[in-house]
Design an enzyme around this catalytic site. Sequence first.
Site, PDB file in Angstrom:
ATOM      1  N   HIS A  16      -6.173   9.795  10.979  1.00 33.34           N
ATOM      2  CA  HIS A  16      -6.652   8.848   9.969  1.00 33.34           C
ATOM      3  C   HIS A  16      -6.757   9.589   8.630  1.00 33.34           C
ATOM      4  O   HIS A  16      -7.180  10.750   8.580  1.00 33.34           O
ATOM      5  CB  HIS A  16      -8.011   8.263  10.377  1.00 33.34           C
ATOM      6  CG  HIS A  16      -8.437   7.155   9.461  1.00 33.34           C
ATOM      7  ND1 HIS A  16      -8.973   7.403   8.230  1.00 33.34           N
ATOM      8  CD2 HIS A  16      -8.352   5.804   9.575  1.00 33.34           C
ATOM      9  CE1 HIS A  16      -9.205   6.236   7.626  1.00 33.34           C
ATOM     10  NE2 HIS A  16      -8.830   5.257   8.432  1.00 33.34           N
ATOM     11  N   GLU A  36      -1.195   3.053   6.772  1.00 29.04           N
ATOM     12  CA  GLU A  36      -2.374   2.869   5.933  1.00 29.04           C
ATOM     13  C   GLU A  36      -2.201   3.647   4.629  1.00 29.04           C
ATOM     14  O   GLU A  36      -2.617   4.819   4.553  1.00 29.04           O
ATOM     15  CB  GLU A  36      -3.629   3.373   6.657  1.00 29.04           C
ATOM     16  CG  GLU A  36      -3.923   2.663   7.952  1.00 29.04           C
ATOM     17  CD  GLU A  36      -5.408   2.739   8.311  1.00 29.04           C
ATOM     18  OE1 GLU A  36      -5.980   1.692   8.561  1.00 29.04           O
ATOM     19  OE2 GLU A  36      -5.976   3.848   8.300  1.00 29.04           O
TER      20      GLU A  36
HETATM   21  P1  PGA Z   1     -10.658  -0.516   5.007  1.00 34.69           P
HETATM   22  O1  PGA Z   1     -10.296   0.727   5.918  1.00 34.69           O
HETATM   23  O2  PGA Z   1     -10.356  -1.760   5.779  1.00 34.69           O
HETATM   24  O3  PGA Z   1     -12.116  -0.375   4.710  1.00 34.69           O
HETATM   25  O4  PGA Z   1      -9.805  -0.425   3.779  1.00 34.69           O
HETATM   26  C1  PGA Z   1      -9.148   0.736   6.722  1.00 34.69           C
HETATM   27  C2  PGA Z   1      -9.052   2.031   7.475  1.00 34.69           C
HETATM   28  O5  PGA Z   1      -9.401   3.072   6.905  1.00 34.69           O
HETATM   29  O6  PGA Z   1      -8.661   2.049   8.666  1.00 34.69           O
END
Ligand code: PGA
Length: 257
Positions: free
Chosen positions: A97, A168
Amino acid sequence: MKIIGGNWKFNKELREKEKAKKFIRELERMLEKEKIGKGKVIIFPHFLVLNEVKKIAKRIKVGAQDVHWEESGSFTGAQPSAQDLKKWGIKNVLIGHSETRKYFGVTEEKVRLKLKSALKEKLFPLICIGEDIEEKERGETKKVLRKQIEEGILPSLNKNSRFLIAYEPLYAISGFAKLRGKKPKPAQIEDIKLSHNFIKETFKKRGFKVKVLYGGSCNPQNAKELLSQDFIDGLLVGSKSWDLESFLEIIKIAKEV
Ligand code: PGA
């Protein structure tokens, strides 16, 4: 139904056992009412409540937010190992992540080691990749994704490996957007399409058919547009998964599209 992940990160309330359990019980009730089968919703709680949540989850899958690559040794402050997770009956795990990369020094090498250890224990990793805003503005999105895939992921796979990818982009993650003084908003659909197709294509060339979730500022208002795209196989929701009502709405939208 597409997969909906909820990343509880370091949310203060959801690290309290009773609050975390109440959330899970209510979410279970709703999944049962909506006849949503096992495995469509995955919650990633903090380690402090991981086992408590796991004990009461039925339809909900429960995953860890990270994993350490060694089973034992001199690693002060390390995360639980893949062997620990297996012992606790936790199969799902987030790896790489961007917040672990940014705040805790997780490099491609560490992603590779974590992934190797997780796959060896037959865990089901959800590996997060994505570029930052400067890289996007320099036109380096594909270069970054290729590096993350080739250095962090492919070397640890064998032909039977099972895993999911989450795209992401860092600039879309609400926590990072706020740090830059920006209002959190997801990436443009066109940009998500290019990246998801590139990721799927890159893995396909190596013989892997992958599902790619999108993550970054997902909320009940944008979930329908995101989930209606055929190249998006699900969502990884961060801060909006901390609020039961918003998270339930996103799940209902996923069921309908
Ligand atoms: P967020 O985070 O929905 O708060 O933007 C997504 C993530 O980091 O998995």
